[in-house]
Enzyme design. Structure first.
Site, short mmCIF file in Angstrom:
data_model
loop_
_atom_site.label_atom_id
_atom_site.label_comp_id
_atom_site.label_asym_id
_atom_site.label_seq_id
_atom_site.Cartn_x
_atom_site.Cartn_y
_atom_site.Cartn_z
CE LYS A 51 104.59 31.92 76.64
NZ LYS A 51 105.17 32.04 75.29
NE ARG A 83 110.24 34.82 70.64
CZ ARG A 83 109.04 34.57 71.18
NH1 ARG A 83 108.38 35.54 71.79
NH2 ARG A 83 108.49 33.38 71.09
CE1 TYR A 109 99.46 60.31 95.36
CE2 TYR A 109 98.76 58.20 94.45
CZ TYR A 109 99.38 58.94 95.45
OH TYR A 109 99.92 58.31 96.54
CG MET A 154 101.68 50.62 94.77
SD MET A 154 103.03 50.80 95.95
CE MET A 154 104.01 52.08 95.16
C1 LIG Z 1 104.15 31.77 74.35
C2 LIG Z 1 104.41 30.85 73.23
C3 LIG Z 1 103.37 30.05 72.70
C4 LIG Z 1 101.92 30.25 73.08
O1 LIG Z 1 101.46 31.40 72.38
P1 LIG Z 1 99.95 31.92 72.48
O2 LIG Z 1 99.91 33.07 71.53
O3 LIG Z 1 99.76 32.35 73.88
O4 LIG Z 1 99.04 30.81 72.10
C5 LIG Z 1 103.71 29.07 71.78
N1 LIG Z 1 104.99 28.93 71.35
C6 LIG Z 1 106.00 29.71 71.79
C7 LIG Z 1 107.36 29.50 71.26
C8 LIG Z 1 105.74 30.70 72.73
O5 LIG Z 1 106.74 31.48 73.16
#
Ligand SMILES: *Cc1c(COP(=O)(O)O)cnc(C)c1O
Length: 347
Positions: A35, A130, A244, A292
């Site tokens: 992702k 979640r 800065y 930046m």
């Molecule tokens: C991002 C995610 C993972 C991977 O988690 P890591 O800690 O990066 O290994 C697995 N399952 C879900 C549902 C996630 O959101």
């Protein structure tokens, strides 16, 4: 060289996947989470590399990411979508043969009504609150869902990076309670859960950060090197300030290098005055605030200033840099900006 260079070691990503696979229970498949564009590193390259290494199941956060991964890995791999089946996703899910992980009764209904016969999985909430169906919500739909033949039932651990946290066992037991006896593959563990032991593995694991060289997989191989070109160097006399807010003041005759990357490139402002850049094995502290597009670095102790200085590499990995910025390796990686020239090695 005008642009900063981010070198991504694809061979290290493959080695990390194999190492996590080796730690998994027999008969447990090791998937790969790609992702957020493969944690900022290029999902297509990462997925192609891992498919070659033997990965067959990929996970993304949303359908559009899945479409990109499908193009990279071809028609055979399973691509799961954590956000499930959103109202606008039907076409994209169908077209790219993606597997939504339905999160709610509402999503399950939508999927079964609009894409009957198409693959899907189920995400359950085992205590993180979640994403995922609650126990009662799932129980009410269980017969209909099971009759439709889900590919996978999964849940996610909130505290897997803390092996001693009692929530791990509580979530494991909640997940088992909701899924015991169902004839379907199950998945509970991301990187942290794999390291908790085989009781957490079930039939498929979902490592992300460990593939990319981050904690909690402390035995992972580092994956990224980030080299920043030096644009200019100057001498600064004792009492003069740099940057800065004039927060850094020379206490000795100093040499300052200005390098080409800043918080717009994901080098978070919070690391100002706390992180280092490296000239080979020599450590050079950041001097003053992060701008930046620029960093200023105290290179007084270098005999010669090289054309580039490294902010990520063997001496300072993503977790060390994260600590300097008060964050986690995940955020360092996913913040790495689009201006870097990305170079892929070891593919
Ligand atoms: C991002 C995610 C993972 C991977 O988690 P890591 O800690 O990066 O290994 C697995 N399952 C879900 C549902 C996630 O959101």
């Amino acid at each position: 060289m005008t642009r900063a260079t981010l070198t991504v070691d694809l061979a290290a990503i493959a080695a990390n996947w194999r190492a996590l696979d080796a730690r998994s229970a027999d008969h447990c498949e090791t998937g790969a989470v790609v992702k957020a564009n493969g944690y900022g590193l290029n999902a297509a390259k990462v997925a192609t590399t891992l498919a070659r290494a033997g990965a067959r199941s990929f996970f993304v956060a949303m359908a559009s990411e899945g479409a990109m991964v499908r193009k990279a890995v071809g028609p055979k791999a399973d691509i799961y979508v954590f956000s499930g089946h959103m109202a606008a996703d039907t076409l994209e899910l169908t077209e790219h043969n993606l597997i939504p992980l339905v999160n709610s009764a509402h999503q399950a209904r939508r999927h079964l009504d609009t894409m009957p016969g198409n693959p899907f999985g189920v995400q359950l909430d085992s205590g993180m609150n979640r994403l995922g169906m609650e126990a009662a919500e799932f129980a009410a739909l269980k017969d209909e869902i099971m009759a439709a033949g889900p590919r996978l039932i999964m849940s996610h651990l909130a505290c897997a990076d803390e092996p001693e946290n009692p929530q791990n066992a509580a979530q494991l037991s909640a997940f088992q309670g909701m899924t015991e006896g169902l004839a379907v593959a199950r998945s509970l563990s991301a990187t942290g859960g794999i390291l908790l032991g085989k009781a957490f593995h079930f039939q498929l694991t979902r490592p992300g950060i460990g593939l990319y060289g981050g904690l909690p997989f402390s035995d992972s191989r580092p994956v990224v090197r980030l080299s920043l070109p030096v644009i200019q160097t100057r001498n600064v006399a004792p009492g003069e300030s740099v940057g800065y807010g004039a927060t850094w003041i020379a206490t000795r005759p100093s040499r300052i290098a200005t390098v080409a990357a800043g918080y717009a490139d994901g080098l978070l402002r919070a690391m100002g005055g706390r992180a280092y850049l490296w000239a080979g094995n020599i450590r050079c502290p950041l001097a003053g605030r992060v701008s930046m597009d620029l960093l200023t670095v105290d290179v007084t102790d270098l005999a010669e200033v090289p054309p580039t200085l490294d902010i990520l590499g063997p001496h300072q990995g993503i977790d060390a840099l994260a600590e300097a910025a008060g964050t986690i390796g995940y955020e360092i990686l996913t913040a790495l900006g689009p201006r870097y020239h990305r170079v892929f090695s070891g593919s």
